[in-house]
Design a protein around this motif. Sequence first.
Motif, PDB file in Angstrom:
ATOM      1  N   SER A 434       0.802  -1.333   0.053  1.00  0.00           N
ATOM      2  CA  SER A 434      -0.041   0.100   0.019  1.00  0.00           C
ATOM      3  C   SER A 434       0.897   1.234   0.014  1.00  0.00           C
ATOM      4  N   LEU A 435       0.277   2.527  -0.111  1.00  0.00           N
ATOM      5  CA  LEU A 435       0.844   3.519  -0.248  1.00  0.00           C
ATOM      6  C   LEU A 435       0.411   4.507   0.765  1.00  0.00           C
ATOM      7  N   LEU A 436       1.054   5.503   1.603  1.00  0.00           N
ATOM      8  CA  LEU A 436       0.302   6.491   2.582  1.00  0.00           C
ATOM      9  C   LEU A 436       0.370   7.872   1.966  1.00  0.00           C
ATOM     10  N   ALA A 437      -1.078   8.263   1.641  1.00  0.00           N
ATOM     11  CA  ALA A 437      -1.145   9.503   1.215  1.00  0.00           C
ATOM     12  C   ALA A 437      -1.428  10.598   2.083  1.00  0.00           C
ATOM     13  N   LEU A 459       0.555  14.546  10.630  1.00  0.00           N
ATOM     14  CA  LEU A 459      -0.577  15.039   9.744  1.00  0.00           C
ATOM     15  C   LEU A 459      -1.569  13.955   9.273  1.00  0.00           C
ATOM     16  N   PRO A 460      -2.663  14.456   8.812  1.00  0.00           N
ATOM     17  CA  PRO A 460      -3.811  13.594   8.509  1.00  0.00           C
ATOM     18  C   PRO A 460      -3.418  12.687   7.151  1.00  0.00           C
ATOM     19  N   ALA A 461      -3.497  11.454   7.090  1.00  0.00           N
ATOM     20  CA  ALA A 461      -3.136  10.516   6.064  1.00  0.00           C
ATOM     21  C   ALA A 461      -4.129   9.200   5.893  1.00  0.00           C
ATOM     22  N   VAL A 462      -3.798   8.644   4.720  1.00  0.00           N
ATOM     23  CA  VAL A 462      -4.877   7.449   4.112  1.00  0.00           C
ATOM     24  C   VAL A 462      -3.840   6.527   3.832  1.00  0.00           C
ATOM     25  N   TRP A 463      -3.969   5.325   3.992  1.00  0.00           N
ATOM     26  CA  TRP A 463      -3.507   4.174   3.335  1.00  0.00           C
ATOM     27  C   TRP A 463      -4.165   3.640   2.241  1.00  0.00           C
ATOM     28  N   VAL A 479       2.261  11.263  -1.609  1.00  0.00           N
ATOM     29  CA  VAL A 479       2.158   9.826  -1.729  1.00  0.00           C
ATOM     30  C   VAL A 479       3.481   9.250  -1.722  1.00  0.00           C
ATOM     31  N   VAL A 480       3.720   8.526  -0.468  1.00  0.00           N
ATOM     32  CA  VAL A 480       5.022   7.822  -0.060  1.00  0.00           C
ATOM     33  C   VAL A 480       4.786   6.129   0.080  1.00  0.00           C
ATOM     34  N   ASP A 481       5.587   5.485  -0.258  1.00  0.00           N
ATOM     35  CA  ASP A 481       5.727   4.214   0.010  1.00  0.00           C
ATOM     36  C   ASP A 481       6.264   3.643   1.632  1.00  0.00           C
TER      37      ASP A 481
END
Length: 694
Positions: A434-437, A459-463, A479-481
């Motif tokens: 998955s990636l973290l946005a 910070l707020p994030a979404v997988w 977007v990061v791995d």
Amino acid sequence: MADPSIALQDLFVRFGQRQLAGPLLILLILAMMVLPLPPFLLDLFFTFNIAISVIVMLVAMSVMKPLDFSVFPTVLLVTTLLRLSLNVASTRVVLLEGHTGPAAAGQVIEAFGHFLVGGNYGVGLVVFTILVIINFVVITKGAGRVAEVAARFTLDAMPGKQMAIDADLNAGLIGEDEARKRRSTIAQEADFFGSMDGASKFVRGDAVAGILIMLINVVGGLFVGVFQHGLDIGTAARTYTLLTIGDGLVAQIPALIVSIAAGMVVTRVGDEQDVSQQFAAQLFSNPKLLWLTAGIIGLLGLIPGMPNFVFLLLAGGLAVAAWRLDKHQTTARPQPVAVAPAVTRDVQEASWADVTPLDVLGLEVGYRLIPLVDKAQDGELLRRIRGIRKKFAQDVGFLVSPVHIRDNLELKPNAYKILLKGVEIGEGEAFPGSLLAINPGRVAGQVSGTATKDPAFGLPAVWINAAAREQAQAFGYTVVDPSTVVATHLNHLILSHAAELLGRQEVQALLDHLAKEIPKLVEDVVPKALSLGTVQKVLRNLLEEGVSLRDKRTIIETLADGAPRSQDAEVLSAQVRIALGRSIVQELFPGGVEMPVISLDPQLERLLQQAVGGGGDSVGIEPGLADTLVRETVAAAQRQEEAGLPVVLLVSGALRTLLSRFLRRSVPQLKVLAHAEVPENRIIKVTSIIGQRA
């Protein structure tokens, strides 16, 4: 007068054959529109056109990613121009020499007019129309739409991709050259898909031009054959229509091949395999599906009235392919290895070897994160951690201890925790695949996934799934791995605890390294003037307030000058800060000479100096005064941040250390400067005054 052959040879030597190949090809194509060509040259150029289209299609199938064929939009323009030039040249020959027979325009056109459609111009018209419809309505229109959407999404995603590159660069995961290369790649992607969107219009226009050219040639052929050469209408219609159809087919088939190549380039996904490998790996790699398909085709072949032989033959071929694939996978599957029974040994007495020292820095991971740190699997996180230590050494000024990594089955499968001398200082979760946005504060929309927070900065994030990367970047997410998530968190904690990571061993290594450049100066300071422990305290004081140790020469020289007058680490730290004032201020205010800072009301400053009695002890501050000081500092810091300014408090030297330590817990982002630390060329601008009465 100069020999023309020598001048031409000199031109080739000066510009190079490759540089002249493009202009000469364009001039040749334009010449075909003007100059009459004999049938043999027409055959040669038509064959060359077919060969070029086949080469383009094979290259399009073999590239790993669209940018590997970045010249494709220009190739589309050149091949389209070549086909239209051949249409003009062949039209001239057909109308001038068509009355002499079907071979008037060359053997290629004759072959396409007779062999492919059996000499029947009615069948030829239908076949030509179908080819044009396939090319114009299906392939070219679809490829153009894909290129248009890809261009729009690529442009929308550029800001998010740029932020991701900047985040990796700031975290020390990549260097400046790699960041510049990635930015260039992003710009090239946007240019490529934008060019493909426009270039697809060339192919669509070519298809329309093919229909119009065919109609004009048929009508013009009838007119020329009947009124100029005296042919009857039937003979003229048959002769010129067959020649026109042969001309149209020999041009439309290469156009169809190039359109297919364009569709392959813009619709491919992934950059690890070419199209052929992807077809083989994704369509014909599962023997169970081949067995099932063979069974369905075989059942259809048993139905009365169906072409039984064809269906059963194909079912048998699929069954053989499934059997061979199943056998190959079974052979390639690793066999279990027998494990020898452990040799029982006598339990030995405990010794000092059983006392394992605590690691300075440790990273423990759950079992699902093991591939990220497994050297055998070329774990991405290992390379990133090496990059973090290197970037830390360059920015902070000393080499941090290696990070010892181990798996911990007591953690959740996707969890990790970061330890400092055996004590947990951070934890989080990462999900491979998955990636973290991360929401930087301004996003254009929401993406679906598992809501969470960025472990490094909260910070707020979404997988999200990997397939949603482009959409998230288009909305403005960073977007990061998973490897970057853990590495960024680790880097943030290392920077936050830099002072604790500077032990005496690290200080000694720092001095040993500096002694190679200035051995006499280092020897005069340690151990002659100051103990190693005192130097360590001074360096730790600097690190606690975010001051880099890169300017080691200035630090050591200042300690050498101050040691005869005082052995107090706090006094020496203040002297070193004054010596490093220019670099400290430059780090806080990198642009211009103006310094927008927070200040204390003079009456409050005198009151604080009296309260501490010059001893630097915050215990002497009256509780009510301390409360007011913290509250007003928090409010002033918030105003500075809202204005986009550094949160810096400027005070007298006697209060700097006291206020820095006292306010650090309530306002972590606050930096406290002394007046003596500000260079003379800087202009101080007071934006807020703490303690000022209304």
